[in-house]
Design an enzyme around this catalytic site. Structure first.
Site, PDB file in Angstrom:
ATOM      1  N   ASP A 199       0.524   4.012   1.503  1.00  0.00           N
ATOM      2  CA  ASP A 199       0.546   4.805   2.740  1.00  0.00           C
ATOM      3  C   ASP A 199       1.276   4.105   3.880  1.00  0.00           C
ATOM      4  OD1 ASP A 199      -1.255   2.800   3.133  1.00  0.00           O
ATOM      5  OD2 ASP A 199      -2.952   4.081   3.677  1.00  0.00           O
TER       6      ASP A 199
ATOM      7  N   HIS B  47      -4.874   9.764   6.262  1.00  0.00           N
ATOM      8  CA  HIS B  47      -5.600  10.307   5.120  1.00  0.00           C
ATOM      9  C   HIS B  47      -7.086  10.111   5.354  1.00  0.00           C
ATOM     10  CE1 HIS B  47      -6.379   6.167   3.753  1.00  0.00           C
ATOM     11  NE2 HIS B  47      -5.128   5.920   4.085  1.00  0.00           N
TER      12      HIS B  47
ATOM     13  N   TRP C  16     -13.465  -1.497   0.101  1.00  0.00           N
ATOM     14  CA  TRP C  16     -12.474  -1.728   1.146  1.00  0.00           C
ATOM     15  C   TRP C  16     -12.705  -3.064   1.851  1.00  0.00           C
ATOM     16  CZ3 TRP C  16     -13.120  -2.327   6.431  1.00  0.00           C
ATOM     17  CH2 TRP C  16     -11.919  -2.315   7.184  1.00  0.00           C
TER      18      TRP C  16
ATOM     19  N   ARG D  90     -10.603   8.710   4.134  1.00  0.00           N
ATOM     20  CA  ARG D  90     -10.990   7.558   3.309  1.00  0.00           C
ATOM     21  C   ARG D  90     -11.630   8.034   2.011  1.00  0.00           C
ATOM     22  NH1 ARG D  90     -14.249   2.788   6.035  1.00  0.00           N
ATOM     23  NH2 ARG D  90     -12.122   2.377   6.771  1.00  0.00           N
TER      24      ARG D  90
ATOM     25  N   GLU E  58     -10.183  -8.640   0.575  1.00  0.00           N
ATOM     26  CA  GLU E  58      -9.287  -9.293  -0.391  1.00  0.00           C
ATOM     27  C   GLU E  58      -8.065  -9.906   0.295  1.00  0.00           C
ATOM     28  OE1 GLU E  58      -7.294  -5.569   0.371  1.00  0.00           O
ATOM     29  OE2 GLU E  58      -9.393  -5.998  -0.066  1.00  0.00           O
ATOM     30  N   ASP E  59      -7.532  -9.269   1.338  1.00  0.00           N
ATOM     31  CA  ASP E  59      -6.361  -9.818   2.014  1.00  0.00           C
ATOM     32  C   ASP E  59      -6.710 -11.102   2.775  1.00  0.00           C
ATOM     33  OD1 ASP E  59      -7.958  -8.360   3.657  1.00  0.00           O
ATOM     34  OD2 ASP E  59      -6.361  -7.285   4.681  1.00  0.00           O
TER      35      ASP E  59
ATOM     36  N   ASP F 164       0.851  -1.186   0.000  1.00  0.00           N
ATOM     37  CA  ASP F 164       0.000   0.000   0.000  1.00  0.00           C
ATOM     38  C   ASP F 164       0.892   1.242   0.000  1.00  0.00           C
ATOM     39  OD1 ASP F 164      -2.205  -1.610   0.060  1.00  0.00           O
ATOM     40  OD2 ASP F 164      -2.613  -1.345   2.204  1.00  0.00           O
TER      41      ASP F 164
ATOM     42  N   MET G 114       1.776   4.472   9.201  1.00  0.00           N
ATOM     43  CA  MET G 114       0.792   4.748   8.148  1.00  0.00           C
ATOM     44  C   MET G 114       0.616   6.256   8.010  1.00  0.00           C
ATOM     45  SD  MET G 114      -3.230   3.622   7.887  1.00  0.00           S
ATOM     46  CE  MET G 114      -2.881   2.013   7.192  1.00  0.00           C
TER      47      MET G 114
END
Length: 369
Positions: free
Chosen positions: A215, A308, A275, A310, A278-279, A213, A305
């Site tokens: 971030d 930010h 969101w 979303r 998937e992981d 990712d 991280m």
């Protein structure tokens, strides 16, 4: 009696004298005969030109045996013969534990980070974000894949911190930013599949893939971005989760698989729009194929991280829990073998390769924020 003896002696002397004269005449005749033969030989040799060499390699008009010999002129401009260049030095293998690592790093996101500054800090990184150590030969060629959209501010910090870390780790690597076109719901795993395929199109020698990712920045450069015998989860302790795993099966953030491992699980799922989920599906795929996940020590696997807001088009997937429970049924049909997309642009920037793709739209049942 004395007169008789004197006449005989006189005749003997005359005979000896005649023999000497005859011998002299024969010697003169032979001499001139040999001289004439030599004269004729040299005359013939002069008419034919210079004598030929006994071996072709010694001849001045032969170019077959010696690489530096000169060929006879043909009336055309002479072209210099190609000579082999200097042999490149054979570099030793890169060490398993690179000597230039720092260890714990101070990571902060408050200082301005223009891209020009990051470029000046990394003069050894080539166009497209490629790097090869100048003093050793790495065992792997690593493609770093970043799913991306509207995070330019985060990308600059990621490049600022990660390029020096990867260089100190003596990696041969390339950085690929896979940019989702449009404003439809984000699909992280599908972008990672696209990155895998597109990186191999550029360099078929990639044998290790790090999926990160944009971030997340590691806080310790001893967390080596390499692939091993088992799939690896690098982000074992994020500040977002109090520097611990949120749950035992967590495989998000930053992970790494070899090419063979990635193909063994049929890549990542393409149907997780929005969101989350998937992981966990990827974790299930790894477990179902009999592999085990490796992780660094929690003191080394710490990440910060970048905060930010979303993305309104990255809301939670309402059907993620149902899909996670059905990984065994879906992994064979949904993955790297079924991904569909269209490459819109490939742009090689000084520090990364940007690949903008159209990955389609989510199913109509998926609500968008």
């Amino acid at each position: 009696m004395s007169r008789l003896l004197g006449g005989t002696l006189e005749r003997v002397c005359k005979a000896v004298l005649l023999l000497c004269l005859l011998h002299f005449l024969v010697a003169v005749i032979l001499y001139f005969d040999v001289y004439a033969q030599h004269l004729a030989f040299f005359t013939r040799s002069s008419a034919r030109g210079p004598p030929r060499a006994l071996h072709p390699a010694a001849s001045s008009n032969s170019n077959c045996s010696r690489p530096n010999a000169t060929a006879p002129s043909s009336g055309l401009p002479e072209v210099p013969s190609a000579r082999p260049g200097p042999t490149a030095p054979v570099l030793p293998p890169c060490p398993d534990s690179p000597p230039g690592l720092v260890g714990r790093l101070l990571i902060e996101f408050t200082s301005p980070m223009p891209l020009e500054r990051v470029q000046r800090e990394n003069p050894g990184v080539l166009l497209g974000g490629r790097y090869t150590p100048p003093d050793c030969t790495p065992a792997q060629t690593v493609a770093v894949i970043i799913p991306f959209r509207h995070r330019e501010h985060h990308l600059r910090y990621w490049l600022h911190y990660l390029h020096p870390i990867l260089r100190r780790q003596r990696l041969r690597y390339g950085v690929y930013v896979i940019n989702q076109h449009g404003e439809d719901t984000f699909n992280r795993a599908k972008l990672l599949n696209v990155g895998f395929l597109e990186a191999l199109k550029e360099d078929a020698t990639y044998d290790c893939f790090i999926f990160s990712d944009v971030d997340l920045v590691p806080m310790d450069d001893r967390n080596l971005y390499r692939c091993g015998d088992q799939p690896r989860h690098f982000a074992t302790a994020m500040d977002k989760f109090g520097f611990r795993l949120p749950y035992a099966g967590y495989f998000g953030g930053v992970s790494g698989l070899s090419k063979a491992q990635f193909l063994r699980i049929n890549g990542f799922p393409n149907e997780y729009w929005g969101w989350g989920g998937e992981d966990d599906d990827i974790f299930n795929r790894i477990s179902l194929t009999g592999m085990k996940i490796s992780r660094p020590d929690i003191r080394i696997g710490r990440y910060r991280m970048i905060k930010h807001d979303r993305d309104k088009h990255n809301e939670p997937n309402p059907q993620r829990f149902t899909r996670i429970q059905n990984t065994k049924q879906t992994m064979k049909r949904d993955g790297i073998g079924s991904v569909q997309y269209q490459v819109l642009e490939v742009s090689r920037q000084p520090l990364f390769t940007n690949i903008t793709v159209d990955i389609g739209r989510p199913p109509p049942w998926h609500s968008r924020g």
